[in-house]
Every structure is written in C-alpha cells, then in structure tokens.
Design a protein around this motif. Structure first.
Motif, mmCIF file in Angstrom:
data_model
loop_
_atom_site.group_PDB
_atom_site.id
_atom_site.type_symbol
_atom_site.label_atom_id
_atom_site.label_comp_id
_atom_site.label_asym_id
_atom_site.label_seq_id
_atom_site.Cartn_x
_atom_site.Cartn_y
_atom_site.Cartn_z
ATOM 1 N N ILE A 1 15.576 -21.529 23.192
ATOM 2 C CA ILE A 1 15.199 -22.234 24.424
ATOM 3 C C ILE A 1 15.821 -23.618 24.450
ATOM 4 N N ASP A 2 15.549 -24.391 23.414
ATOM 5 C CA ASP A 2 16.091 -25.750 23.271
ATOM 6 C C ASP A 2 16.087 -26.076 21.788
ATOM 7 N N CYS A 3 17.237 -25.928 21.158
ATOM 8 C CA CYS A 3 17.304 -26.080 19.709
ATOM 9 C C CYS A 3 16.988 -27.508 19.267
ATOM 10 N N THR A 4 17.103 -28.493 20.155
ATOM 11 C CA THR A 4 16.769 -29.861 19.761
ATOM 12 C C THR A 4 15.268 -30.017 19.532
ATOM 13 N N VAL A 5 14.462 -29.223 20.238
ATOM 14 C CA VAL A 5 13.019 -29.236 19.976
ATOM 15 C C VAL A 5 12.747 -28.658 18.590
ATOM 16 N N ALA A 6 13.419 -27.547 18.261
ATOM 17 C CA ALA A 6 13.273 -26.960 16.930
ATOM 18 C C ALA A 6 13.661 -27.971 15.850
ATOM 19 N N VAL B 1 11.061 -29.796 12.872
ATOM 20 C CA VAL B 1 11.335 -29.840 11.430
ATOM 21 C C VAL B 1 11.424 -31.284 10.944
ATOM 22 N N ARG B 2 12.111 -32.130 11.713
ATOM 23 C CA ARG B 2 12.187 -33.547 11.334
ATOM 24 C C ARG B 2 10.793 -34.161 11.246
ATOM 25 N N VAL C 1 16.653 -22.319 10.454
ATOM 26 C CA VAL C 1 16.503 -21.814 11.821
ATOM 27 C C VAL C 1 16.862 -22.906 12.826
ATOM 28 N N ALA C 2 16.322 -24.104 12.626
ATOM 29 C CA ALA C 2 16.583 -25.207 13.552
ATOM 30 C C ALA C 2 18.049 -25.618 13.526
ATOM 31 N N TRP C 3 18.638 -25.698 12.354
ATOM 32 C CA TRP C 3 20.027 -26.143 12.209
ATOM 33 C C TRP C 3 21.017 -25.144 12.812
ATOM 34 N N SER C 4 20.657 -23.869 12.818
ATOM 35 C CA SER C 4 21.594 -22.837 13.274
ATOM 36 C C SER C 4 21.949 -22.961 14.756
ATOM 37 N N GLY C 5 21.149 -23.703 15.512
ATOM 38 C CA GLY C 5 21.432 -23.848 16.936
ATOM 39 C C GLY C 5 22.663 -24.681 17.216
ATOM 40 N N ARG C 6 22.716 -25.910 16.663
ATOM 41 C CA ARG C 6 23.849 -26.821 16.949
ATOM 42 C C ARG C 6 24.689 -27.129 15.729
ATOM 43 N N ARG C 7 24.141 -26.851 14.543
ATOM 44 C CA ARG C 7 24.807 -27.199 13.280
ATOM 45 C C ARG C 7 25.190 -28.675 13.262
ATOM 46 N N ASP C 8 24.222 -29.494 13.576
ATOM 47 C CA ASP C 8 24.422 -30.935 13.682
ATOM 48 C C ASP C 8 24.428 -31.571 12.292
#
Length: 315
Positions: free
Chosen positions: A43-48, A52-53, A91-98
């Motif tokens: 939905i919005d990987c920045t929320v994920a 975690v943060r 899981v969270a990192w896999s969205g943007r790989r920031d």
C-alpha cells in the motif's frame, strides 16, 4: 480502515506508528510489526519502514525491544517483543530498498540480536527457551525450562534477515562468520533436538530432552525457515492441508485439542498471519490459498465492523 489506525509521530515516537487491536489507543503493539509490514508493503512501503523504525527506536539500553510501548515512553507489558523484528525490517526494506533505512536499522538490529540470544539462553547452554508466559508465543503452554521449536526457528529467521540486510549495506561492517556460525548452530539444534520421527512433527521438550505430549502451533512454525529441509517440510504441510489438524474452519488453533477438552483452543489472528507467512515462504501455493480462503470471510467481516483484527477467530 488500516490507515485510520496509523498515528503521526508524537510523544516518545519519532516515526509513524499504528494502534493495534483492542489495546489502549496510546500503545504501540510491536508484536504486530511483521503483520503491519506485510499489509503496508503493497500500500505504502514508507509506512512499513516507519513502523519498523519506530519499533527499533523504542530499544532499551540493553538492546531489548519491548513488546508494547506507550506514547509516554513507558512499557506497560513487561516482556520483550516476539523475535520477528529483523524479518519485519526485510519486509519493509523490500519496498524501496532505501540505503538510509539500512543505516538506521542495522546497528539497532545487531544490538537487538545480541540481547535476544542472551535473554533466551541466559546460561549459554545452546538451549533457547521462552523466559516467561508473557513473552511466549503460546502463553497457555509455557513452562519454565520448556524448549519449543518456534523459538529456534524465529532465531534462525532473524539471523538470516540480518545477514540479508547487512549484505545489502557493504558500507556497514559486521561479523558475518559469527552470524553464520550462530545460524548453523540454531539450525542443527532445531532439526536434531525437536523432530519426532514417529509423530513426524516437531515437539517441545524439557532441557533433559523429555518431550511433552501436547502439540502446539509451535510445532508447525519452523515452516517460517525457508530452507527447512524437505523431509521436515512435507509432513508439516500435511498438517495444514484441507481438514488437517492445524486447519480448522477458524484457522490454526494454538494447540491440538485433547479428547477430554470441551472447547476448541484459541485461534488468534496474529498467529494465523504467521501461518500464512510460513506457507508463503515454503512455496506451498495450494495450502496457502486454502488457508487464506478459510480465514478471509471471518477476518473481512470482523474488520469491516470493528476496524481491527479479532483477538480470536472463534465465534
């Protein structure tokens, strides 16, 4: 509806967080981080990422991540979070790989893992155990000194997750051989100490090796380990197929009911999400689809009226 439960940074929380379940609206339930990450990733990987943060920013001085934290910074639930945070980070990192996300989470995850290993095996015997019913995945079956297969499986997955994140951040130094050794030690312990060849399942046991008769959901959660050898994976998958023992019309029960028990054991939503993720990692497409169909009606109906997951899928 999920968006209504996301809160902006406030009080002790420097990042967005989410109110979970029926608990006080000022409390962040960190045990839900993996489920929230899986939901928000598409939905919005920045929320994920923020969830975690936020969870890792609640880290205590000894490296522990508490299961629940209030907006005022207190910990109303005196127990560490379930060992799922590194997997939540993947899981969270896999969205943007920031890369900035890795810069934030990895130093905290290293401290968290060291604390986790020390806490679950305080005598360094190589036998990790839940230390209290409050932190155990299945509180009703907790007993001091009882080792259950879910915990070493969680540790294996957490170590693999940290190695995966660390390999993606070459600028951050870490002791890969030490992590690999710890991983292999836990994997050997899981398959050699818990497998019951007669019952063809993993079984909890005491430190002296004596197994217990009751089989709980902990027995099938080694499926979360994606490299679980096929000779163990296949019998576990059969326990989740069709009308198998751990596949009821309400989902997977916390334990298998004995003949003299009148009530069906609880089927908490949080544990069903773990089972779904385990089936996904095992690549068990048919079992995953069947199990998801079993859950979807009850979860959708409850969430549409209550805007949160039910504590128990039983009526």
């Amino acid at each position: 509806r999920a968006a209504r439960r996301v809160r902006p940074p406030c009080g002790a929380f420097a990042f967005r967080w989410s109110v979970g379940g029926r608990i006080d609206g000022s409390i962040f339930d960190i045990n839900q981080a993996l489920a929230l990450g899986l939901a928000w990733r598409s939905i919005d990987c920045t929320v994920a990422e923020d969830i975690v943060r936020c969870a890792l920013s609640c880290q205590l001085e000894d490296g522990t991540i508490p299961a629940q934290v209030s907006v005022d910074g207190t910990t109303p639930f005196a127990a560490p979070a379930w060992p799922l945070l590194a997997q939540s980070a993947v899981v969270a990192w896999s969205g943007r790989r920031d890369p900035a996300f890795l810069d934030f989470v990895l130093p905290r995850l290293y401290r968290y893992l060291a604390s986790l290993i020390s806490h679950t095996d305080p005598q360094t015997r190589g036998v990790p155990c839940w230390q209290s019913s409050r932190e155990s995945l299945v509180p009703e079956t907790f007993d001091a000194g009882l080792a259950s297969p879910d915990l070493p499986a969680f540790l294996i997955c957490e170590i693999e997750a940290i190695i995966e994140l660390s390999d993606a951040a070459p600028r951050i130094t870490f002791d890969r051989p030490a992590l690999a050794t710890e991983h292999d030690r836990r994997a050997k312990y899981l398959v050699e100490s818990f497998w019951d060849p007669a019952a063809r399942t993993f079984r909890s046991h005491y430190a002296d090796g004596k197994p217990i008769e009751r089989i709980s959901i902990a027995s099938i959660l080694p499926l979360l380990w994606s490299d679980l050898p096929a000779r163990f994976e296949e019998p576990l998958l059969r326990q989740l197929g069709g009308d198998a023992q751990f596949h009821t019309k309400y989902g997977a029960p916390l334990w298998l009911k004995w003949e003299d028990e009148l009530e069906m054991p609880p089927c908490p939503a949080a544990h069903q999400i773990l089972v779904l993720e385990a089936l996904h990692r095992a690549g068990a497409r048919q079992e995953l689809q069947r199990f998801a169909r079993t859950l979807s009606h009850r979860l959708d109906r409850h969430f549409s009226s209550e805007s949160h997951l039910p504590d128990d899928l039983r009526p």
